[in-house]
Design a protein around this motif. Structure first.
Motif, mmCIF file in Angstrom:
data_model
loop_
_atom_site.group_PDB
_atom_site.id
_atom_site.type_symbol
_atom_site.label_atom_id
_atom_site.label_comp_id
_atom_site.label_asym_id
_atom_site.label_seq_id
_atom_site.Cartn_x
_atom_site.Cartn_y
_atom_site.Cartn_z
ATOM 1 N N VAL A 1 0.844 -1.178 -0.162
ATOM 2 C CA VAL A 1 -0.014 0.072 0.050
ATOM 3 C C VAL A 1 0.809 1.344 0.123
ATOM 4 O O VAL A 1 1.853 1.342 0.690
ATOM 5 C CB VAL A 1 -0.921 -0.114 1.253
ATOM 6 N N LEU A 2 0.748 2.119 -0.824
ATOM 7 C CA LEU A 2 1.315 3.505 -1.051
ATOM 8 C C LEU A 2 0.413 4.647 -0.645
ATOM 9 O O LEU A 2 -0.664 4.618 -1.107
ATOM 10 C CB LEU A 2 1.890 3.820 -2.312
ATOM 11 N N ILE B 1 -3.448 0.141 8.822
ATOM 12 C CA ILE B 1 -3.038 -0.643 7.791
ATOM 13 C C ILE B 1 -1.755 -1.432 7.963
ATOM 14 O O ILE B 1 -1.952 -2.700 7.654
ATOM 15 C CB ILE B 1 -2.892 -0.002 6.251
ATOM 16 N N ALA B 2 -0.549 -0.850 8.621
ATOM 17 C CA ALA B 2 0.421 -1.574 8.697
ATOM 18 C C ALA B 2 0.323 -2.628 9.933
ATOM 19 O O ALA B 2 0.601 -3.697 9.854
ATOM 20 C CB ALA B 2 1.812 -0.604 9.316
ATOM 21 N N ARG B 3 -0.606 -2.240 10.966
ATOM 22 C CA ARG B 3 -0.802 -2.957 11.936
ATOM 23 C C ARG B 3 -1.643 -4.463 11.700
ATOM 24 O O ARG B 3 -1.523 -5.420 12.356
ATOM 25 C CB ARG B 3 -1.884 -2.334 13.145
ATOM 26 N N GLN B 4 -2.199 -4.158 10.432
ATOM 27 C CA GLN B 4 -2.854 -5.622 9.844
ATOM 28 C C GLN B 4 -1.866 -6.335 8.989
ATOM 29 O O GLN B 4 -2.487 -7.365 8.196
ATOM 30 C CB GLN B 4 -4.116 -5.166 9.286
ATOM 31 N N GLY B 5 -0.709 -6.022 9.091
ATOM 32 C CA GLY B 5 0.380 -6.697 8.358
ATOM 33 C C GLY B 5 0.492 -6.487 7.035
ATOM 34 O O GLY B 5 1.214 -7.209 6.142
ATOM 35 N N HIS B 6 -0.003 -5.408 6.490
ATOM 36 C CA HIS B 6 0.372 -4.982 5.012
ATOM 37 C C HIS B 6 1.767 -4.176 4.997
ATOM 38 O O HIS B 6 1.953 -3.595 5.972
ATOM 39 C CB HIS B 6 -0.710 -4.123 4.551
#
Lengths: 215, 215
Positions: free
Chosen positions: A3-4, A19-24
């Motif tokens: 994701v950008l 979003i990072a917390r969800q592993g992306h």
């Protein structure tokens, strides 16, 4: 998913962290490196300094391999240009843009870009809290043919059943009583101080707004 | 109604214009007079330059006779102080505050102040557009016991009736078909490409998220 996110303001940084917390795998691009402070020390993603409408910066940020792209800078025009470049030049499949000016939103949606106008949402919610504290118009569905409302149970509805009060044209989607919410059965009896979440045809809006919780 | 709005940012100015259009007397207070440009030349309300946490400025802006007060500055702390002063010192009946930091929101609500956190709403909507384009989690009701979702009709539900697909624990609040929305009767048959607005108990969320529109 790669994701950008361009723009590391309050909304962009909250989105990036979530979003990072969800592993992306998340990359955030912003012209002002001090904005990256908003991501916190534990942010596992990547940050790139540069302008959202500069192709060199976008490519350094990995736009060519991004699965999703979100434009959240302070500038509507920058967001729309960046979103179009992401979709049309780099073929990113999932593209969304934050838009401040609600007047422009329709234009963007016609370009096929999904937009979010949180300023308008916020202004509308604040207005409702002030002007109609007992009725909140949560959502307009379709072109506004259906409205989702939150209301305090009108006195005239108390001690009547869920099935009875809306006569079939509209539904009670949820009921909050003593701080606990549930989806009510048609036989549930309404009580004073219930908070009701209604879905109604727009044609019934005036009638519902006119109901008073205290009369 | 006399409405006093502090903070003339994007949200404050949109709110001020909207409330004034509905015939209310609106005063906007902001420390930076250049922000009043956002109100437009035709704004019928009053503007006062000054700080939201300065009592002299608040009194010049008419807080003593305000029926409603909304704090929308860039600072959460300023908003919360101003809102508490409006309510506790001047007895303003309807008080609401914009809050950026969702972590603080709960504290404010415990103080009895109605808050709106549009940054979080916007970040959540953008996230959903990117991560779950076929399911939008529109609203959490109560403490999240009930969820309002928007989903594309799952293939497994097509050609079945509204009454049938949710087995009584949950309701379909609205249905959008060919761009037109309506509140469906229990006998309505679902079709491919329908957009469904569901109210479900939180316990069913995982099951609904797992349904796929294309399988």
């Amino acid at each position: 998913m790669n994701v950008l996110i361009v723009g590391c303001g309050r909304e962009g940084s909250e989105l990036a962290r979530s979003i990072a917390r969800q592993g992306h795998a998340v990359t955030v691009l912003d012209a002002d490196a001090s904005h990256f402070d908003r991501l916190g020390l534990d942010f596992p993603g990547r940050t790139v300094q540069g302008f959202s409408i500069d192709r060199v910066a976008l490519e350094r940020a990995g736009i060519a391999t991004a699965d999703a792209f979100v434009a959240t800078t302070q500038s509507d025009n920058e967001n729309i240009i960046a979103a179009k470049v992401a979709r049309d030049v780099y073929g990113v499949k999932r593209v969304a843009a934050r838009v401040y000016n609600p007047g422009r939103r329709e234009v963007y949606e016609r370009l096929g870009l999904a937009t979010v106008t949180s300023t308008s949402w916020g202004a509308r919610r604040l207005e409702q809290l002030i002007l109609h504290p007992h009725v909140i118009d949560m959502e307009q569905i379709g072109q506004g043919e259906v409205r989702l409302l939150r209301i305090q149970a009108p006195a005239a509805w108390c001690n009547r059943s869920v099935a009875e009060v809306l006569d079939g044209s509209g539904v009670i989607c949820a009921l909050a009583r003593n701080g606990k919410a549930f989806v009510p059965a048609p036989t549930e009896t309404l009580q004073k101080d219930d908070l009701l979440y209604l879905s109604i045809p727009n044609s019934r809006l005036a009638e519902i707004l006119a109901l008073n919780p205290n009369e």
